[in-house]
Design an enzyme around this catalytic site. Structure first.
Site, PDB file in Angstrom:
ATOM      1  N   HIS A 159       0.854  -1.193   0.000  1.00 58.68           N
ATOM      2  CA  HIS A 159       0.000   0.000   0.000  1.00 58.68           C
ATOM      3  C   HIS A 159       0.890   1.243   0.000  1.00 58.68           C
ATOM      4  O   HIS A 159       1.530   1.545   1.004  1.00 58.68           O
ATOM      5  CB  HIS A 159      -0.930  -0.008   1.218  1.00 58.68           C
ATOM      6  CG  HIS A 159      -1.906  -1.143   1.188  1.00 58.68           C
ATOM      7  ND1 HIS A 159      -3.121  -1.059   0.565  1.00 58.68           N
ATOM      8  CD2 HIS A 159      -1.817  -2.413   1.661  1.00 58.68           C
ATOM      9  CE1 HIS A 159      -3.761  -2.218   0.661  1.00 58.68           C
ATOM     10  NE2 HIS A 159      -2.985  -3.061   1.322  1.00 58.68           N
ATOM     11  N   HIS A 201      -8.939  -9.946  -1.621  1.00 60.54           N
ATOM     12  CA  HIS A 201      -8.995  -9.857  -0.160  1.00 60.54           C
ATOM     13  C   HIS A 201     -10.245 -10.640   0.233  1.00 60.54           C
ATOM     14  O   HIS A 201     -11.358 -10.185   0.008  1.00 60.54           O
ATOM     15  CB  HIS A 201      -9.100  -8.380   0.228  1.00 60.54           C
ATOM     16  CG  HIS A 201      -9.416  -8.119   1.664  1.00 60.54           C
ATOM     17  ND1 HIS A 201      -8.568  -7.409   2.493  1.00 60.54           N
ATOM     18  CD2 HIS A 201     -10.494  -8.433   2.422  1.00 60.54           C
ATOM     19  CE1 HIS A 201      -9.110  -7.311   3.699  1.00 60.54           C
ATOM     20  NE2 HIS A 201     -10.281  -7.913   3.683  1.00 60.54           N
ATOM     21  N   ARG A 212      -0.305   4.249  -0.625  1.00 57.62           N
ATOM     22  CA  ARG A 212      -1.142   5.340  -0.081  1.00 57.62           C
ATOM     23  C   ARG A 212      -1.276   6.570  -0.974  1.00 57.62           C
ATOM     24  O   ARG A 212      -1.747   7.609  -0.492  1.00 57.62           O
ATOM     25  CB  ARG A 212      -0.627   5.778   1.301  1.00 57.62           C
ATOM     26  CG  ARG A 212      -0.537   4.680   2.353  1.00 57.62           C
ATOM     27  CD  ARG A 212      -1.863   4.040   2.624  1.00 57.62           C
ATOM     28  NE  ARG A 212      -1.820   3.181   3.828  1.00 57.62           N
ATOM     29  CZ  ARG A 212      -2.645   2.153   4.013  1.00 57.62           C
ATOM     30  NH1 ARG A 212      -3.565   1.842   3.103  1.00 57.62           N
ATOM     31  NH2 ARG A 212      -2.571   1.428   5.116  1.00 57.62           N
ATOM     32  N   ASP A 231      -8.608  -4.771  -2.901  1.00 62.04           N
ATOM     33  CA  ASP A 231      -8.025  -5.073  -1.589  1.00 62.04           C
ATOM     34  C   ASP A 231      -8.366  -4.001  -0.567  1.00 62.04           C
ATOM     35  O   ASP A 231      -8.339  -2.813  -0.855  1.00 62.04           O
ATOM     36  CB  ASP A 231      -6.509  -5.220  -1.662  1.00 62.04           C
ATOM     37  CG  ASP A 231      -5.925  -5.526  -0.286  1.00 62.04           C
ATOM     38  OD1 ASP A 231      -6.504  -6.375   0.414  1.00 62.04           O
ATOM     39  OD2 ASP A 231      -4.926  -4.892   0.101  1.00 62.04           O
ATOM     40  N   ASP A 286       1.940  -7.098   2.447  1.00 57.52           N
ATOM     41  CA  ASP A 286       0.751  -6.293   2.774  1.00 57.52           C
ATOM     42  C   ASP A 286       1.172  -5.062   3.587  1.00 57.52           C
ATOM     43  O   ASP A 286       0.526  -4.683   4.565  1.00 57.52           O
ATOM     44  CB  ASP A 286      -0.301  -7.114   3.524  1.00 57.52           C
ATOM     45  CG  ASP A 286      -1.664  -6.418   3.581  1.00 57.52           C
ATOM     46  OD1 ASP A 286      -1.830  -5.354   2.940  1.00 57.52           O
ATOM     47  OD2 ASP A 286      -2.557  -6.935   4.276  1.00 57.52           O
ATOM     48  N   ASN A 307      -5.808  -6.963   9.219  1.00 57.51           N
ATOM     49  CA  ASN A 307      -6.880  -7.738   8.625  1.00 57.51           C
ATOM     50  C   ASN A 307      -6.354  -8.411   7.367  1.00 57.51           C
ATOM     51  O   ASN A 307      -5.881  -7.720   6.463  1.00 57.51           O
ATOM     52  CB  ASN A 307      -8.057  -6.821   8.267  1.00 57.51           C
ATOM     53  CG  ASN A 307      -9.298  -7.617   7.924  1.00 57.51           C
ATOM     54  OD1 ASN A 307      -9.387  -8.792   8.272  1.00 57.51           O
ATOM     55  ND2 ASN A 307     -10.240  -6.997   7.242  1.00 57.51           N
TER      56      ASN A 307
HETATM   57 ZN   LIG Z   1      -3.598  -5.041   1.660  1.00 59.33          ZN
HETATM   58 ZN   LIG Z   2      -6.467  -7.033   2.360  1.00 60.89          ZN
END
Ligand SMILES: [Zn+2]
Ligand SMILES: [Zn+2]
Length: 450
Positions: free
Chosen positions: A79, A196, A81, A169, A323, A296
């Site tokens: 990620h 996800h 962002r 995701d 992740d 998560n």
């Molecule tokens: Zn993720």
């Molecule tokens: Zn995820």
């Protein structure tokens, strides 16, 4: 051999001429295991010479005796962002973190603000990567418009704009009807759909894994079946549509079992596991520290962790994916129930798995090296290799180096590392990505070899 930069984007740089003197070279997929001088010329692996014999004129020479040269790693789940949450991370800081972790390529997720749902969004991000990425970056676009779960994005057009695949995701694709349609398009336009897997009806407002620990600490919980039932649904849909799926951050033993069976039945399915799920269990949640233990899918039980390790060993899970999910203090310095989900992991992935799994003899070093680069293939990209003739993508590691995570700060803009404060053994000293030097550890001085 097709370089990663055929498909992914990176800031242009000077192709490097380099000799890694007397490196222990390990590339299990290419069948390379021995001490060599690694000669990089014009950004390509030119040759692996007998130790001490490579000519060194006009090339920077690194004394790599005692160090390991691996094919650099590839992370299919990061990620960055951008756009919208640059206070947590951006293309520059995120790819610097990747380079520091030995990665030569990453795939950035699309659950940004706003989400990456149009060809113009993909084009803008690719430009950003060409302006500031230390390592090649690929971008997925969302499966559904703005991740609303209803209307599909223009998947064909997004592929033409350079999206390496699709993912919502952060959220599951709730509707089986929408998922089925997405798979029909995936078959048409290629790429992959990264999933996800979670049933929101079963996850509810859960904040940790459902089991004895959640009962003891009294937090609402997410059962393993929330994940495994969705993996089963999507494996069945992918089989039916003859389409390709990639299951993200596998966490439950039941899910591993389903992926194993689907693969055996010939379904085009791949899967990843994250270092935190491979190293930690829900016991970690007892400390109620959202910095380390809230993500998560949640950290699950020891049986699940063992199933992930076995899946990695067998190849049911073909790759490690971090992740990497940066968050700032205001989202983490709050009670466990309210804290944001997610931890960072790019800078520590290899060191953590080396420390927790390889050193105790749970996982073979060669297997870890193979799985760390296994995330390219599911997206149709070539696996990084040290084979002469290939683009130079090298992670140079000191397997004996001990370091404490966070003591020298982070390359990432965020500090929510799940292993902050832990002492790890094994550290990336230098990363060559797409034929350029992408990272050197500050304390790692280039020895002028005799
Ligand atoms: Zn993720
Ligand atoms: Zn995820």
């Amino acid at each position: 051999m097709r370089p990663l930069t055929d498909t992914l984007d990176v800031r242009p740089g000077e192709p490097v001429d380099l000799v890694l003197r007397r490196a222990s070279v390990l590339d299990p997929v290419a069948g390379i295991d021995g001490v060599f001088d690694v000669v990089v010329r014009g950004g390509e692996i030119a040759e692996l010479s007998p130790p001490g014999e490579a000519a060194v004129e006009e090339a920077e020479t690194v004394d790599a005796e005692g160090l390991h040269a691996f094919p650099a790693f590839f992370d299919p789940h990061v990620h960055l962002r951008v756009p919208g949450q640059e206070h947590k991370e951006d293309v520059e800081t995120g790819t610097r973190a990747a380079a520091a972790g030995g990665f030569c390529g990453i795939i950035a997720m699309a659950n940004t603000s706003p989400p990456i749902s149009t060809a113009a969004d993909v084009t803008a991000l690719r430009e950003q990567a060409r302006a500031g990425a230390s390592v090649p970056v690929g971008f997925v676009a969302t499966v559904t418009v703005d991740m609303q779960g209803e209307e599909l994005t223009e998947m064909v057009e997004l592929r033409e704009a350079g999206a390496v695949g699709f993912s919502d995701d952060g959220l599951p694709i709730r509707s089986a009807r929408v998922m089925r349609r997405a798979l029909q398009y995936q078959r048409l336009c290629g790429g992959n759909i990264a999933l996800h897997e979670e049933d929101p009806e079963l996850s509810g407002d859960g904040v940790m894994h459902e089991g004895p620990v959640s009962a003891a600490v009294g937090l609402s919980a997410i059962p393993s079946v929330s994940e495994s039932t969705m993996v089963a649904r999507d494996a069945a849909l992918a089989a039916h549509e003859e389409a390709r799926i990639h299951v993200q951050h596998l966490s439950a033993a039941e899910s591993v079992e389903i992926v194993r069976a689907a693969k055996a039945a010939g379904v085009q399915i791949s899967a990843e596991a994250s270092p935190h799920h491979l190293c930690l269990t829900d016991e970690e949640v007892r400390g109620l520290d959202p910095w380390r233990a809230k993500m998560n899918p949640p950290l699950r039980g020891e049986r699940d962790r063992q199933a992930l390790i076995e899946g990695l060993r067998e190849g049911v899970i073909e790759c490690v994916a971090t992740d990497h999910a940066p968050h700032q203090a205001e989202e983490k310095d709050v009670p466990f129930e309210q804290a944001a989900m997610g931890v960072t992991g790019l800078e520590t992935a290899f060191a953590a798995l080396h420390t927790e799994l390889v050193r105790p003899g749970v996982l073979d070093l060669g297997l870890l090296v193979e799985r760390m680069a296994g995330g390219a293939a599911p997206f149709g990209l070539e696996r990084p290799t040290l084979t002469p003739g290939a683009e130079a993508n090298i992670a140079l590691c000191d397997l004996g180096a001990e370091w404490t995570v966070g003591e020298d700060g982070y390359e990432s803009r965020s500090q929510n590392s799940w292993c902050a404060g832990r002492t790890l053994t094994g550290r990336v000293q230098m990363t060559v990505a797409a034929g350029r030097i992408a990272f050197r550890l500050r304390s790692f001085t280039l020895g002028v070899a005799p």
